[in-house]
Design a protein around this motif. Structure first.
Motif, PDB file in Angstrom:
ATOM      1  N   HIS A  13      43.713  29.725  44.135  1.00  0.00           N
ATOM      2  CA  HIS A  13      43.911  31.109  44.563  1.00  0.00           C
ATOM      3  C   HIS A  13      44.720  31.789  43.477  1.00  0.00           C
ATOM      4  O   HIS A  13      45.617  31.173  42.861  1.00  0.00           O
ATOM      5  CB  HIS A  13      44.669  31.176  45.889  1.00  0.00           C
ATOM      6  CG  HIS A  13      43.762  31.237  47.075  1.00  0.00           C
ATOM      7  ND1 HIS A  13      42.796  32.206  47.245  1.00  0.00           N
ATOM      8  CD2 HIS A  13      43.685  30.444  48.175  1.00  0.00           C
ATOM      9  CE1 HIS A  13      42.164  31.999  48.386  1.00  0.00           C
ATOM     10  NE2 HIS A  13      42.680  30.942  48.967  1.00  0.00           N
ATOM     11  N   THR A  15      46.216  35.890  41.908  1.00  0.00           N
ATOM     12  CA  THR A  15      46.308  37.344  41.852  1.00  0.00           C
ATOM     13  C   THR A  15      46.649  37.688  40.417  1.00  0.00           C
ATOM     14  O   THR A  15      47.622  37.161  39.866  1.00  0.00           O
ATOM     15  CB  THR A  15      47.388  37.900  42.801  1.00  0.00           C
ATOM     16  OG1 THR A  15      47.021  37.555  44.146  1.00  0.00           O
ATOM     17  CG2 THR A  15      47.505  39.420  42.683  1.00  0.00           C
ATOM     18  N   SER A  26      41.992  39.591  42.540  1.00  0.00           N
ATOM     19  CA  SER A  26      42.646  38.628  43.414  1.00  0.00           C
ATOM     20  C   SER A  26      41.588  37.839  44.166  1.00  0.00           C
ATOM     21  O   SER A  26      40.528  38.378  44.502  1.00  0.00           O
ATOM     22  CB  SER A  26      43.564  39.348  44.413  1.00  0.00           C
ATOM     23  OG  SER A  26      44.191  38.399  45.265  1.00  0.00           O
ATOM     24  N   SER A  27      41.888  36.583  44.433  1.00  0.00           N
ATOM     25  CA  SER A  27      40.970  35.764  45.218  1.00  0.00           C
ATOM     26  C   SER A  27      41.251  35.912  46.707  1.00  0.00           C
ATOM     27  O   SER A  27      40.524  35.385  47.536  1.00  0.00           O
ATOM     28  CB  SER A  27      41.089  34.289  44.817  1.00  0.00           C
ATOM     29  OG  SER A  27      42.391  33.807  45.126  1.00  0.00           O
ATOM     30  N   GLU A  28      42.307  36.619  47.054  1.00  0.00           N
ATOM     31  CA  GLU A  28      42.680  36.807  48.452  1.00  0.00           C
ATOM     32  C   GLU A  28      42.754  38.294  48.771  1.00  0.00           C
ATOM     33  O   GLU A  28      43.408  39.044  48.062  1.00  0.00           O
ATOM     34  CB  GLU A  28      44.039  36.175  48.725  1.00  0.00           C
ATOM     35  CG  GLU A  28      44.074  34.693  48.429  1.00  0.00           C
ATOM     36  CD  GLU A  28      45.416  34.071  48.729  1.00  0.00           C
ATOM     37  OE1 GLU A  28      45.613  33.684  49.891  1.00  0.00           O
ATOM     38  OE2 GLU A  28      46.240  33.990  47.818  1.00  0.00           O
ATOM     39  N   HIS A  38      35.778  36.694  49.466  1.00  0.00           N
ATOM     40  CA  HIS A  38      36.819  36.216  48.569  1.00  0.00           C
ATOM     41  C   HIS A  38      37.242  34.813  48.994  1.00  0.00           C
ATOM     42  O   HIS A  38      37.154  34.442  50.157  1.00  0.00           O
ATOM     43  CB  HIS A  38      38.041  37.139  48.590  1.00  0.00           C
ATOM     44  CG  HIS A  38      37.816  38.424  47.879  1.00  0.00           C
ATOM     45  ND1 HIS A  38      37.486  39.571  48.530  1.00  0.00           N
ATOM     46  CD2 HIS A  38      37.861  38.727  46.566  1.00  0.00           C
ATOM     47  CE1 HIS A  38      37.350  40.546  47.648  1.00  0.00           C
ATOM     48  NE2 HIS A  38      37.561  40.055  46.444  1.00  0.00           N
ATOM     49  N   PRO A  40      39.148  30.943  47.064  1.00  0.00           N
ATOM     50  CA  PRO A  40      39.658  30.350  45.831  1.00  0.00           C
ATOM     51  C   PRO A  40      38.550  30.230  44.785  1.00  0.00           C
ATOM     52  O   PRO A  40      37.386  30.033  45.112  1.00  0.00           O
ATOM     53  CB  PRO A  40      40.172  28.977  46.256  1.00  0.00           C
ATOM     54  CG  PRO A  40      39.554  28.707  47.579  1.00  0.00           C
ATOM     55  CD  PRO A  40      39.222  30.022  48.198  1.00  0.00           C
ATOM     56  N   VAL A 147      44.731  24.965  45.201  1.00  0.00           N
ATOM     57  CA  VAL A 147      44.301  24.702  46.571  1.00  0.00           C
ATOM     58  C   VAL A 147      43.760  23.276  46.707  1.00  0.00           C
ATOM     59  O   VAL A 147      44.031  22.593  47.699  1.00  0.00           O
ATOM     60  CB  VAL A 147      43.224  25.726  47.005  1.00  0.00           C
ATOM     61  CG1 VAL A 147      42.692  25.413  48.392  1.00  0.00           C
ATOM     62  CG2 VAL A 147      43.787  27.137  46.937  1.00  0.00           C
TER      63      VAL A 147
END
Length: 150
Positions: A13, A15, A26-28, A38, A40, A147
């Protein structure tokens, strides 16, 4: 606990921020089960799938570990090169094309190589296209969290 190393397939993950704090990716998204797709990012460390500084930042992390890294321009997308900007006469474009600033286009060179450019200016006579990566010339900052090591 295992640490991420060259050759490992990992999920991370992240940002990404510019030096002024602007988030560029961002992955989140911040919402649980939003369905936005979105999640990881998965890649193999050392394979060239990500910029060198990102690879280096993930190496040595253990699953669940987080850190913030700063990636200088030369380990990110490199310096911005003005020779990668071109002004093209509108007559050289297909007549049906309606270019707009910010539009991404695919350009095919004489040797058949295809690459992406961004339209940065449009006039009645010309369009200006830029083949630099949008983050070229920028130092990047990432909040990383490993992750999984697959």
């Amino acid at each position: 606990m295992a640490q991420a190393k060259d050759g490992d397939r990992v999920k991370v993950h992240y940002t990404g921020r510019l030096d002024d704090g602007t988030v560029f990716d961002s992955s989140e998204c911040g919402e649980d089960d939003c369905g936005c797709g979105h999640g990881p990012m998965e890649f193999v460390i050392g394979s060239g799938q990500v910029i060198p500084g990102f690879d280096a930042g993930v190496k040595g992390l253990s699953v669940g570990e987080s850190k913030t890294i700063h990636i200088p321009v030369d380990e990110a997308y490199g310096e911005r090169m003005e020779e990668m900007v071109a002004v093209v006469p509108r007559g050289d474009l297909p007549p049906e094309m309606k270019p707009e600033v910010g539009q991404q286009l695919e350009v095919t060179q004489e040797d058949g190589q295809v690459f992406n450019v961004m339209v940065t200016e449009v006039t009645n006579q010309t369009i200006t296209i830029d083949a630099n990566h949008p983050l070229a010339g920028q130092a990047l900052n990432f909040d990383l969290k490993l992750v999984e090591i697959l």
